[in-house]
Scaffold this motif. Structure first.
Motif, PDB file in Angstrom:
ATOM      1  N   VAL A 284     160.857  64.128  46.895  1.00  0.00           N
ATOM      2  CA  VAL A 284     160.041  64.427  45.938  1.00  0.00           C
ATOM      3  C   VAL A 284     158.598  64.734  46.657  1.00  0.00           C
ATOM      4  O   VAL A 284     157.698  65.536  46.216  1.00  0.00           O
ATOM      5  CB  VAL A 284     160.017  63.628  44.721  1.00  0.00           C
ATOM      6  CG1 VAL A 284     158.716  63.868  43.838  1.00  0.00           C
ATOM      7  CG2 VAL A 284     161.240  63.310  44.051  1.00  0.00           C
ATOM      8  N   TYR A 285     158.038  63.834  47.573  1.00  0.00           N
ATOM      9  CA  TYR A 285     156.740  63.874  47.890  1.00  0.00           C
ATOM     10  C   TYR A 285     156.655  64.553  49.477  1.00  0.00           C
ATOM     11  O   TYR A 285     155.759  64.664  49.859  1.00  0.00           O
ATOM     12  CB  TYR A 285     156.129  62.424  47.841  1.00  0.00           C
ATOM     13  CG  TYR A 285     156.040  61.959  46.621  1.00  0.00           C
ATOM     14  CD1 TYR A 285     154.820  62.185  45.994  1.00  0.00           C
ATOM     15  CD2 TYR A 285     156.838  61.220  45.897  1.00  0.00           C
ATOM     16  CE1 TYR A 285     154.537  61.552  44.580  1.00  0.00           C
ATOM     17  CE2 TYR A 285     156.730  60.774  44.705  1.00  0.00           C
ATOM     18  CZ  TYR A 285     155.737  60.847  43.967  1.00  0.00           C
ATOM     19  OH  TYR A 285     155.383  60.551  42.812  1.00  0.00           O
ATOM     20  N   PHE A 335     159.948  50.499  33.843  1.00  0.00           N
ATOM     21  CA  PHE A 335     159.473  51.546  32.882  1.00  0.00           C
ATOM     22  C   PHE A 335     158.185  52.186  33.586  1.00  0.00           C
ATOM     23  O   PHE A 335     158.110  53.445  33.408  1.00  0.00           O
ATOM     24  CB  PHE A 335     159.132  51.019  31.359  1.00  0.00           C
ATOM     25  CG  PHE A 335     158.725  51.754  30.239  1.00  0.00           C
ATOM     26  CD1 PHE A 335     159.588  52.798  29.752  1.00  0.00           C
ATOM     27  CD2 PHE A 335     157.405  52.052  30.143  1.00  0.00           C
ATOM     28  CE1 PHE A 335     159.315  53.746  28.971  1.00  0.00           C
ATOM     29  CE2 PHE A 335     157.039  52.857  29.344  1.00  0.00           C
ATOM     30  CZ  PHE A 335     158.020  53.638  28.689  1.00  0.00           C
ATOM     31  N   ILE A 336     157.078  51.364  34.006  1.00  0.00           N
ATOM     32  CA  ILE A 336     156.099  52.090  34.711  1.00  0.00           C
ATOM     33  C   ILE A 336     156.520  52.770  35.908  1.00  0.00           C
ATOM     34  O   ILE A 336     155.985  54.045  36.051  1.00  0.00           O
ATOM     35  CB  ILE A 336     155.355  50.745  35.061  1.00  0.00           C
ATOM     36  CG1 ILE A 336     154.640  50.007  34.068  1.00  0.00           C
ATOM     37  CG2 ILE A 336     153.958  51.256  36.075  1.00  0.00           C
ATOM     38  CD1 ILE A 336     153.910  48.866  34.507  1.00  0.00           C
ATOM     39  N   VAL A 337     157.456  52.499  36.522  1.00  0.00           N
ATOM     40  CA  VAL A 337     157.842  53.287  37.750  1.00  0.00           C
ATOM     41  C   VAL A 337     158.478  54.486  37.235  1.00  0.00           C
ATOM     42  O   VAL A 337     158.107  55.483  37.888  1.00  0.00           O
ATOM     43  CB  VAL A 337     158.751  52.641  38.666  1.00  0.00           C
ATOM     44  CG1 VAL A 337     159.248  53.535  39.844  1.00  0.00           C
ATOM     45  CG2 VAL A 337     158.182  51.387  39.444  1.00  0.00           C
ATOM     46  N   LEU A 343     153.771  61.411  39.926  1.00  0.00           N
ATOM     47  CA  LEU A 343     152.153  61.406  40.072  1.00  0.00           C
ATOM     48  C   LEU A 343     151.855  61.473  41.622  1.00  0.00           C
ATOM     49  O   LEU A 343     152.822  61.148  42.558  1.00  0.00           O
ATOM     50  CB  LEU A 343     151.904  60.283  39.131  1.00  0.00           C
ATOM     51  CG  LEU A 343     151.909  60.153  37.665  1.00  0.00           C
ATOM     52  CD1 LEU A 343     151.487  59.130  37.088  1.00  0.00           C
ATOM     53  CD2 LEU A 343     151.152  61.447  37.152  1.00  0.00           C
ATOM     54  N   ASP A 344     150.631  61.051  41.843  1.00  0.00           N
ATOM     55  CA  ASP A 344     150.206  61.066  43.281  1.00  0.00           C
ATOM     56  C   ASP A 344     150.731  59.738  43.588  1.00  0.00           C
ATOM     57  O   ASP A 344     150.972  58.902  43.160  1.00  0.00           O
ATOM     58  CB  ASP A 344     148.704  61.034  43.365  1.00  0.00           C
ATOM     59  CG  ASP A 344     148.143  60.992  44.571  1.00  0.00           C
ATOM     60  OD1 ASP A 344     148.063  59.760  45.241  1.00  0.00           O
ATOM     61  OD2 ASP A 344     147.656  61.891  45.052  1.00  0.00           O
ATOM     62  N   PRO A 345     151.146  59.919  45.173  1.00  0.00           N
ATOM     63  CA  PRO A 345     151.907  58.659  45.883  1.00  0.00           C
ATOM     64  C   PRO A 345     151.194  57.389  45.819  1.00  0.00           C
ATOM     65  O   PRO A 345     151.600  56.339  45.871  1.00  0.00           O
ATOM     66  CB  PRO A 345     151.765  59.368  47.221  1.00  0.00           C
ATOM     67  CG  PRO A 345     151.801  60.800  47.237  1.00  0.00           C
ATOM     68  CD  PRO A 345     150.941  60.807  45.937  1.00  0.00           C
ATOM     69  N   ILE A 346     149.813  57.690  45.348  1.00  0.00           N
ATOM     70  CA  ILE A 346     148.881  56.323  45.438  1.00  0.00           C
ATOM     71  C   ILE A 346     149.384  55.541  44.087  1.00  0.00           C
ATOM     72  O   ILE A 346     149.581  54.390  44.062  1.00  0.00           O
ATOM     73  CB  ILE A 346     147.544  56.576  45.515  1.00  0.00           C
ATOM     74  CG1 ILE A 346     146.947  57.012  46.883  1.00  0.00           C
ATOM     75  CG2 ILE A 346     146.593  55.277  45.063  1.00  0.00           C
ATOM     76  CD1 ILE A 346     145.644  57.459  46.790  1.00  0.00           C
ATOM     77  N   LEU A 350     151.257  51.885  43.676  1.00  0.00           N
ATOM     78  CA  LEU A 350     150.742  50.562  42.853  1.00  0.00           C
ATOM     79  C   LEU A 350     151.558  50.347  41.823  1.00  0.00           C
ATOM     80  O   LEU A 350     151.532  49.346  41.489  1.00  0.00           O
ATOM     81  CB  LEU A 350     149.381  51.269  42.027  1.00  0.00           C
ATOM     82  CG  LEU A 350     148.057  51.395  42.980  1.00  0.00           C
ATOM     83  CD1 LEU A 350     147.107  52.096  42.453  1.00  0.00           C
ATOM     84  CD2 LEU A 350     147.662  50.085  43.715  1.00  0.00           C
ATOM     85  N   SER A 351     152.337  51.337  41.293  1.00  0.00           N
ATOM     86  CA  SER A 351     153.223  50.986  40.329  1.00  0.00           C
ATOM     87  C   SER A 351     154.599  50.292  40.615  1.00  0.00           C
ATOM     88  O   SER A 351     155.129  49.446  39.919  1.00  0.00           O
ATOM     89  CB  SER A 351     153.850  52.219  39.607  1.00  0.00           C
ATOM     90  OG  SER A 351     154.812  53.044  40.389  1.00  0.00           O
TER      91      SER A 351
END
Length: 457
Positions: A284-285, A335-337, A343-346, A350-351
């Protein structure tokens, strides 16, 4: 070896440090070689199915060995077992470093597994036996070291393999032998009572594990038929042998069965996360191996930092309470992940902190719960089954995620606030993990019964 016995530990901090150090080497040894697989294949012109045995063979022997060593800790002094294990592991590492061909590499990995399987078995038995008043805290530290080593291993493998070559991974692993003098100096003297092992029962259990893992990791359907046959023979042997390799009464304890079932479910999801995230970050990234390692590093660090605090909570609040809360946190983390995929890799980095910091919490609270359930002579084999399930869970979750990624590639995530695109399949996988954790939470909360064990004389 009774749990009620008090052991004279001359330097508890030195013993704990050496246990953590040797465990970190053992876990890193497994994860470092994931990075080296393509390089080994290139060196010997191997097909993917051939080179995969570097990991598959290691996992199979390691899983079986963890159970056997767990059984042996009930009768053989830990100082004797750890001396044997570290020496064999180091010999295998040196053989691998000097390997002239792929056959020798494979033999070296199997030798490593024979010795290295001793390490997690003793790492979980030692806190129970030598630190009974701080059991939760020590198990938390042990679990955090495992989580941290799992995260840092790929980075170390990439750096060593990139600047030198894959053979130096074996040389790095051989350094584990430097911990042996410190361990022997701080482990207490114990009596060794050599008893006749149920070799037939052990062989049948090994046959079941090997056939199951071959079926899972190499997708051989016929292996599952053999695994069912071996499982039936294992059950028959457990019921008919005078001193079976695995006592059947172990599985008559509902609390024990529920705890290992729920721990297996939670750890499978965590291993599934660690298996799928590198693939996601690449597909994906488009990140490099080093960038993937750095993205996952904050999560590994959070696991290392939370382990000791989590262990203290186990001692203060009770392992059952901590296990329930850690599963709720793990559900939230997945769920957060699932929501941040794309979204941005940063943000993804963090997630990942939220679910990965639950690794030591789940592992230490699960191990402590089992320790409070098991009787004195059941501790070794009971924890051996726990360690066995940890390694089998990794193989199962990796295979299931791999098949899922081969078959399904949706563009729309099931998460209502997820992001459209090629990352949708990974978002869905993490959402499924959240659902499995919820099922495990309900099972543990409703079916687990408090069980207090009386020490045997």
């Amino acid at each position: 070896m009774n749990s009620g016995k008090t052991y004279d530990i001359q330097n508890p901090k030195a013993l704990l440090f050496s246990l953590c150090f040797v465990l970190m080497f053992a876990v890193m040894n497994g994860t470092m070689f994931n990075i080296a697989i393509p390089d080994i294949a290139e060196s010997f012109n191997l097909l993917p199915s051939q080179v995969s045995w570097v990991m598959t063979g290691y996992i199979m022997v390691f899983a079986i060995g963890a159970l056997i060593y767990g059984k042996l800790t009930d009768t053989i002094a830990l100082k004797t077992l750890i001396t044997f294990g570290l020496c064999v592991f180091s010999i295998g590492s040196l053989v691998g470093f000097m390997a002239p061909n792929y056959t020798t590499v494979l033999i070296a990995r199997l030798i490593q597994a024979v010795g290295g399987a001793m390490i997690p078995a003793i790492a979980f038995i030692a806190p129970i036996r030598y630190f009974p008043n701080e059991r939760g805290k020590i198990l938390g530290i042990i679990s955090s070291v495992m989580a941290f080593a799992s995260g840092i291993g790929p980075i170390m493998g990439g750096v060593i393999g990139g600047f030198l070559n894959w053979q130096f991974l074996f040389l790095t692993s051989s350094l584990i032998i430097i911990t042996l003098p410190l361990l022997r100096a701080n482990l207490p003297q114990e009596e060794t009572n050599f008893v006749k092992l149920d070799y037939l029962g052990a062989g049948l259990v090994a046959g079941f594990i090997v056939s199951l893992l071959i079926g899972i990791t190499l997708s051989y359907p016929i292996s599952f038929i053999f695994s069912v046959v071996f499982l039936i023979l294992v059950v028959i042997r457990m019921k008919t042998a005078k001193n079976p390799f695995i006592p059947p009464k172990l599985f008559m304890n509902q609390s024990y069965v529920i705890t290992i079932m729920v721990s297996f479910l939670a750890i499978s999801c965590l291993f599934g996360l660690m298996f799928s995230v590198p693939i996601m970050l690449r597909d994906v990234y488009g990140l490099t191996t080093l960038q993937i390692g750095l993205t996952m590093f904050p999560g590994a660090m959070s696991a290392a930092l939370i382990g000791r605090k989590g262990g203290q909570l186990v001692d203060q609040k009770g392992s059952r309470t901590v296990l329930l809360w850690s599963m709720l946190l793990l559900m939230t983390g997945f769920f957060i992940v699932s929501t941040t995929v794309g979204l941005d890799p940063i943000w993804m980095s963090l997630s990942l902190i939220f679910p990965m910091m639950c690794f030591p919490l789940v592992q230490s609270s699960g191990a402590d719960t089992l320790a409070s359930i098991l009787k004195d002579r059941e501790t070794g084999v009971g924890m051996g089954v726990f360690n066995l399930l940890i390694f089998v869970s990794g193989a199962i979750s990796g295979a299931v995620v791999g098949i899922t990624l081969d078959v399904f590639r949706p563009q729309v995530p099931a998460n209502p606030i997820g992001i459209l695109g090629e990352g949708a399949v990974f978002s869905n996988i993490f959402l499924v993990f959240m659902g499995l954790i919820f099922i495990g939470f309900l099972i543990f909360k409703t079916l687990f019964k408090t069980y207090v064990v009386k020490a045997e004389s």
